[in-house]
Scaffold this active site. Structure first.
Site, mmCIF file in Angstrom:
data_model
loop_
_atom_site.group_PDB
_atom_site.id
_atom_site.type_symbol
_atom_site.label_atom_id
_atom_site.label_comp_id
_atom_site.label_asym_id
_atom_site.label_seq_id
_atom_site.Cartn_x
_atom_site.Cartn_y
_atom_site.Cartn_z
ATOM 1 N N LYS A 95 1.136 -1.300 0.515
ATOM 2 C CA LYS A 95 0.212 0.327 -0.057
ATOM 3 C C LYS A 95 1.461 1.165 -0.117
ATOM 4 C CE LYS A 95 -1.148 -0.188 4.918
ATOM 5 N NZ LYS A 95 -1.785 1.473 5.652
ATOM 6 N N ASP A 96 2.664 1.216 0.039
ATOM 7 C CA ASP A 96 2.872 2.109 0.159
ATOM 8 C C ASP A 96 3.989 2.855 -0.885
ATOM 9 O OD1 ASP A 96 2.761 2.300 3.417
ATOM 10 O OD2 ASP A 96 4.388 1.365 3.266
ATOM 11 N N ARG A 147 -9.904 6.236 5.913
ATOM 12 C CA ARG A 147 -10.680 5.769 7.059
ATOM 13 C C ARG A 147 -12.072 6.746 8.111
ATOM 14 N NH1 ARG A 147 -5.191 3.011 9.257
ATOM 15 N NH2 ARG A 147 -4.307 1.877 8.056
ATOM 16 N N ARG A 164 0.262 10.443 14.020
ATOM 17 C CA ARG A 164 0.909 9.964 12.893
ATOM 18 C C ARG A 164 2.430 9.251 14.683
ATOM 19 N NH1 ARG A 164 4.032 11.739 8.935
ATOM 20 N NH2 ARG A 164 4.799 9.873 8.961
ATOM 21 N N ARG A 170 2.410 5.071 18.241
ATOM 22 C CA ARG A 170 1.488 5.298 18.127
ATOM 23 C C ARG A 170 0.106 4.257 19.386
ATOM 24 N NH1 ARG A 170 -1.055 5.102 11.483
ATOM 25 N NH2 ARG A 170 0.908 4.292 11.518
ATOM 26 N N CYS A 258 -3.224 8.966 -1.340
ATOM 27 C CA CYS A 258 -2.718 9.556 0.355
ATOM 28 C C CYS A 258 -3.537 10.883 0.781
ATOM 29 C CB CYS A 258 -1.251 9.310 1.223
ATOM 30 S SG CYS A 258 -0.366 8.174 1.548
#
Length: 358
Positions: A95-96, A147, A164, A170, A258
């Protein structure tokens, strides 16, 4: 996993160790170790060396990802090392990786996908709750526009704020302060870190569609490095490849990234590939969601020819039937075209403008 072909020579490539690039975070290292472990099992005579480095995304920790506006936040430094021949392959979270890779690179392997769903991790005081049971105005941490957009619509009584840092950071922010009632993370990352017990709620696709490529690991290589390409291609998981080609084609056609909320859900069943794709306004009030399907039931053709190394949205998978890959890519493009015909471009351009103005 496919059968390994006769790939690299004994002990390494050209008589030296195969160098594997990775980000420095604990999760990145765990993911890279798992890929190297699979390669060692397939090629016991080869030597592998892991080279860790920091990326732009690892260094900029005070800004929301969607605000930085850089498509290759977590990949550029690794690709530079690949280009300079300092490493032979790089392990990423799929996904990056942008849907268009820089010239000269390709995704030589997409490993079997871990659970792609999103998960809720609750502050210890909210243990045993679900999002719907949290008090009004509870603050949920997520750095993902995708999300936040979906969950704002579903849980309008909750507030969503950026958070972040890597997984460890996190979770620390969640546990040691009172700023957040819960945070949303990818279930795959939590599982790979051995923190499955922290998952308080798994968000079904009805609650929250996931990110393109979420839960899958990708191995990026130099497109012309046939030796390495052949070696890593044994790691391809055919089902994951087809799902991710469809998802990436959908995203590419929408020009998503993004900085806009684009989400998917794929399923392969009885030779049929089902793709659900959606776009959202930042607050989730405006959205478009559709599902399409196609057959990917094609036999493997063992013909060597000029199209041998054809790429589909950056992925080279010689051991997956070419016609199936084409069908998966067309499915993604057709679904995106359907959403664009219904006004997706307007929703996404407004989302982009609002995000830039935040």
């Amino acid at each position: 996993m496919a059968e390994p072909g006769a790939a690299a020579g004994e002990n390494g490539v050209g008589g030296r160790a195969v160098r594997v690039g990775t980000r420095r975070s604990q999760l990145a290292r765990i993911q890279t170790d798992s890929v190297v472990e699979m390669l060692r099992e397939l090629y016991p005579d080869l030597c592998f060396e892991i080279v860790a480095m920091s990326t732009t995304g690892d260094k900029i920790l005070d800004t929301a990802l969607s605000k930085i506006g850089e498509k290759s936040l977590f990949t550029k430094e690794l690709e530079n090392a690949l280009e300079r021949n300092e490493v032979d392959l790089v392990v990423h979270s799929l996904k990056d990786l942008p849907t268009s890779l820089p010239p000269g690179f390709t995704i030589g392997a997409v490993c079997k996908r871990e659970n792609p769903l999103d998960a809720v991790v609750f502050h210890p005081k909210n243990c045993g709750k679900t999002l719907s049971l949290l008090p009004e105005k509870s603050v949920i941490g997520t750095s993902s526009l995708r999300r936040a957009a979906q969950l704002k619509k579903k849980f309008p009584q909750l507030e969503f704020r950026d958070i972040r840092g890597n997984l460890n950071t996190r979770l620390k922010k969640l546990d040691e302060k009172e700023d957040f009632s819960a945070i949303i993370l990818a279930a795959a990352g939590l599982k790979r870190m051995g923190w499955e017990n922290r998952i308080g709620q798994l968000l079904s696709p009805e609650d929250c569609l996931y990110a393109v490529g979420q839960g899958a690991l990708a191995v990026e290589v130099r497109a012309k490095d046939q030796e390495i390409l052949n070696m890593v291609s044994a790691l391809h998981d055919a089902d994951t490849v087809l799902c991710c080609i469809a998802e990436r084609a959908f995203m590419k056609c929408l020009e998503g990234g993004c900085s806009v909320p684009v989400a998917v859900n794929t399923m392969l069943k009885d030779g049929q590939l089902y793709l659900t794709g959606a776009v959202y306004s930042l607050d989730g009030s405006d959205s478009l969601k559709e599902t399409m399907q196609t057959s990917v039931n094609y036999p493997q053709q063992n013909e060597d020819g000029p199209n041998d190394d054809v790429q589909h949205v950056g992925i080279t998978a010689k051991n997956v039937p070419g016609e199936a890959q084409e069908a998966a890519e067309n499915l993604g493009v057709e679904l995106a075209s359907l959403l664009l015909s219904k006004g997706a471009k307007h929703i996404l351009s407004v989302a982009r403008q609002l995000n830039d103005a935040r």
